[in-house]
Design a protein around this motif. Sequence first.
Motif, PDB file in Angstrom:
ATOM      1  N   LYS A   5       0.830  -1.199   0.000  1.00  0.00           N
ATOM      2  CA  LYS A   5       0.000   0.000   0.000  1.00  0.00           C
ATOM      3  C   LYS A   5       0.872   1.259   0.000  1.00  0.00           C
ATOM      4  CE  LYS A   5      -3.618  -2.305   2.732  1.00  0.00           C
ATOM      5  NZ  LYS A   5      -4.426  -2.247   3.988  1.00  0.00           N
ATOM      6  N   ASN A   6       0.803   2.011  -1.106  1.00  0.00           N
ATOM      7  CA  ASN A   6       1.492   3.313  -1.208  1.00  0.00           C
ATOM      8  C   ASN A   6       2.949   3.236  -0.760  1.00  0.00           C
ATOM      9  OD1 ASN A   6      -1.594   4.180   0.061  1.00  0.00           O
ATOM     10  ND2 ASN A   6      -1.008   4.835  -1.982  1.00  0.00           N
ATOM     11  N   LEU A   7       3.640   2.230  -1.262  1.00  0.00           N
ATOM     12  CA  LEU A   7       5.020   1.983  -0.853  1.00  0.00           C
ATOM     13  C   LEU A   7       5.998   2.906  -1.570  1.00  0.00           C
ATOM     14  CD1 LEU A   7       7.108   0.127   0.615  1.00  0.00           C
ATOM     15  CD2 LEU A   7       7.119  -1.263  -1.464  1.00  0.00           C
ATOM     16  N   SER A   8       6.869   3.534  -0.798  1.00  0.00           N
ATOM     17  CA  SER A   8       7.944   4.364  -1.358  1.00  0.00           C
ATOM     18  C   SER A   8       9.246   4.054  -0.633  1.00  0.00           C
ATOM     19  CB  SER A   8       7.633   5.854  -1.217  1.00  0.00           C
ATOM     20  OG  SER A   8       6.532   6.229  -2.019  1.00  0.00           O
ATOM     21  N   VAL A   9      10.336   4.079  -1.385  1.00  0.00           N
ATOM     22  CA  VAL A   9      11.681   3.941  -0.807  1.00  0.00           C
ATOM     23  C   VAL A   9      12.518   5.089  -1.348  1.00  0.00           C
ATOM     24  CG1 VAL A   9      13.728   2.501  -0.563  1.00  0.00           C
ATOM     25  CG2 VAL A   9      11.479   1.423  -0.720  1.00  0.00           C
ATOM     26  N   LYS A  10      13.012   5.928  -0.445  1.00  0.00           N
ATOM     27  CA  LYS A  10      13.731   7.138  -0.835  1.00  0.00           C
ATOM     28  C   LYS A  10      15.141   7.126  -0.268  1.00  0.00           C
ATOM     29  CE  LYS A  10      13.037  12.170  -0.900  1.00  0.00           C
ATOM     30  NZ  LYS A  10      12.202  13.283  -0.381  1.00  0.00           N
ATOM     31  N   PHE A  11      16.116   7.409  -1.118  1.00  0.00           N
ATOM     32  CA  PHE A  11      17.505   7.555  -0.694  1.00  0.00           C
ATOM     33  C   PHE A  11      17.904   9.011  -0.947  1.00  0.00           C
ATOM     34  CE2 PHE A  11      17.062   3.122  -2.124  1.00  0.00           C
ATOM     35  CZ  PHE A  11      17.412   2.455  -0.966  1.00  0.00           C
ATOM     36  N   ASN A  38      16.797  -2.152 -15.944  1.00  0.00           N
ATOM     37  CA  ASN A  38      17.650  -1.918 -14.775  1.00  0.00           C
ATOM     38  C   ASN A  38      17.340  -0.545 -14.186  1.00  0.00           C
ATOM     39  OD1 ASN A  38      19.045  -4.350 -14.897  1.00  0.00           O
ATOM     40  ND2 ASN A  38      20.603  -3.543 -16.282  1.00  0.00           N
ATOM     41  N   GLY A  39      17.213  -0.481 -12.856  1.00  0.00           N
ATOM     42  CA  GLY A  39      16.914   0.787 -12.207  1.00  0.00           C
ATOM     43  C   GLY A  39      15.439   1.115 -12.127  1.00  0.00           C
ATOM     44  N   ALA A  40      14.587   0.171 -12.561  1.00  0.00           N
ATOM     45  CA  ALA A  40      13.146   0.438 -12.546  1.00  0.00           C
ATOM     46  C   ALA A  40      12.558   0.358 -11.145  1.00  0.00           C
ATOM     47  CB  ALA A  40      12.417  -0.547 -13.470  1.00  0.00           C
ATOM     48  N   GLY A  41      13.265  -0.316 -10.232  1.00  0.00           N
ATOM     49  CA  GLY A  41      12.777  -0.440  -8.859  1.00  0.00           C
ATOM     50  C   GLY A  41      12.356  -1.841  -8.473  1.00  0.00           C
ATOM     51  N   LYS A  42      12.604  -2.813  -9.332  1.00  0.00           N
ATOM     52  CA  LYS A  42      12.166  -4.198  -9.084  1.00  0.00           C
ATOM     53  C   LYS A  42      12.877  -4.791  -7.870  1.00  0.00           C
ATOM     54  CE  LYS A  42      13.493  -5.940 -13.009  1.00  0.00           C
ATOM     55  NZ  LYS A  42      14.345  -4.794 -13.399  1.00  0.00           N
ATOM     56  N   THR A  43      14.201  -4.737  -7.863  1.00  0.00           N
ATOM     57  CA  THR A  43      14.972  -5.337  -6.769  1.00  0.00           C
ATOM     58  C   THR A  43      14.722  -4.613  -5.456  1.00  0.00           C
ATOM     59  OG1 THR A  43      16.694  -6.205  -8.226  1.00  0.00           O
ATOM     60  CG2 THR A  43      17.298  -5.854  -5.934  1.00  0.00           C
ATOM     61  N   THR A  44      14.608  -3.296  -5.505  1.00  0.00           N
ATOM     62  CA  THR A  44      14.305  -2.535  -4.286  1.00  0.00           C
ATOM     63  C   THR A  44      12.972  -2.977  -3.700  1.00  0.00           C
ATOM     64  OG1 THR A  44      15.535  -0.619  -5.105  1.00  0.00           O
ATOM     65  CG2 THR A  44      13.956  -0.233  -3.331  1.00  0.00           C
ATOM     66  N   THR A  45      11.984  -3.156  -4.561  1.00  0.00           N
ATOM     67  CA  THR A  45      10.660  -3.604  -4.106  1.00  0.00           C
ATOM     68  C   THR A  45      10.742  -4.964  -3.442  1.00  0.00           C
ATOM     69  OG1 THR A  45       9.528  -2.365  -5.862  1.00  0.00           O
ATOM     70  CG2 THR A  45       8.305  -4.167  -4.829  1.00  0.00           C
ATOM     71  N   ILE A  46      11.452  -5.870  -4.058  1.00  0.00           N
ATOM     72  CA  ILE A  46      11.521  -7.232  -3.542  1.00  0.00           C
ATOM     73  C   ILE A  46      12.309  -7.266  -2.229  1.00  0.00           C
ATOM     74  CG2 ILE A  46      13.613  -8.298  -4.524  1.00  0.00           C
ATOM     75  CD1 ILE A  46      11.839 -10.476  -5.682  1.00  0.00           C
ATOM     76  N   LYS A  47      13.301  -6.389  -2.082  1.00  0.00           N
ATOM     77  CA  LYS A  47      14.066  -6.332  -0.831  1.00  0.00           C
ATOM     78  C   LYS A  47      13.201  -5.816   0.317  1.00  0.00           C
ATOM     79  CE  LYS A  47      18.820  -6.039  -2.527  1.00  0.00           C
ATOM     80  NZ  LYS A  47      20.052  -5.209  -2.611  1.00  0.00           N
ATOM     81  N   VAL A  48      12.301  -4.886   0.025  1.00  0.00           N
ATOM     82  CA  VAL A  48      11.370  -4.423   1.052  1.00  0.00           C
ATOM     83  C   VAL A  48      10.449  -5.556   1.474  1.00  0.00           C
ATOM     84  CG1 VAL A  48       9.416  -2.897   1.532  1.00  0.00           C
ATOM     85  CG2 VAL A  48      11.426  -2.002   0.358  1.00  0.00           C
ATOM     86  N   LEU A  49       9.943  -6.294   0.511  1.00  0.00           N
ATOM     87  CA  LEU A  49       9.024  -7.392   0.808  1.00  0.00           C
ATOM     88  C   LEU A  49       9.701  -8.490   1.623  1.00  0.00           C
ATOM     89  CD1 LEU A  49       7.055  -7.777  -2.554  1.00  0.00           C
ATOM     90  CD2 LEU A  49       6.484  -6.429  -0.553  1.00  0.00           C
ATOM     91  N   CYS A  50      11.020  -8.617   1.471  1.00  0.00           N
ATOM     92  CA  CYS A  50      11.773  -9.620   2.235  1.00  0.00           C
ATOM     93  C   CYS A  50      12.219  -9.108   3.599  1.00  0.00           C
ATOM     94  CB  CYS A  50      13.003 -10.072   1.451  1.00  0.00           C
ATOM     95  SG  CYS A  50      12.635 -11.009  -0.013  1.00  0.00           S
TER      96      CYS A  50
END
Length: 251
Positions: A5-11, A38-50
């Motif tokens: 839900k409305n997930l954001s990851v900011k660096f 590459n850089g679309a946010g796929k891996t970042t999303t999956i790392k949050v879910l893990c």
Amino acid sequence: MIEVKNLSVKFADFYAVKNISFTISPNGPEIFGLLGANGAGKTTTIKVLCGLLTPSEGEVIIDGHNLKDEDGAKQFKTIVGYMSQKFTLYHDLTVEENLYFTSCLRKIPSKIYHQRKEELLNFIGFNKPLNTLVSNLPGGIKQQVALVASILHNPKIIFLDEPTAGVTPIYREKFWNLIKNLVAKGKTVLVTTHYMDEAGECHRISLMRSGEIIALNTPSGLKEDAFPGHIKPVTLEDVFLKLVAEGSKDD
């Protein structure tokens, strides 16, 4: 099983993931794909879910457990399996040593570990000596053993981050047969991929660009949404290129 839900990851000032929402497996096990460059946010999303990254905003609920709650985070790690993009196995250890080490990390009882190890190695059709160094395995077989390690604790949900990157087409096909067999056994799989043919095997696909979801639907639904009433054959690559191009114009 999974609600984002409305997930954001900011660096600093950069959004790796920006305000995305989706639900996986509301009506039963499925293969859910994250597709993007590459850089679309796929891996970042999956790392949050893990549980490997803390979201800047939004929330994640997995099997009723909220990632924000300490107890919830501990609980969902027992029901989630994760095969990372680059590092799941130690190359200087044997297959047996890798699996045993994983079982110790997961605190799997010895009897159950041996049962699961035999069951899963049979599942992937592994026929090499268990004292084989991982570094000596062909790329495709190495990825299959990595899958075994990630599901040794019998998770309900499996996250696979570009699991077939760099392997031959034959092993990619074998790996996807394993994925489909896992779903047939009641598992839910979230997979990231660059390959359009693999994306076509997913029940639903989320197309990502610059940290945002630009489309989410079944493969056939994405084609129809992008090319309404199309007469000529349309591929997922056609859909992806059109949507990315449209997004670039908006920028």
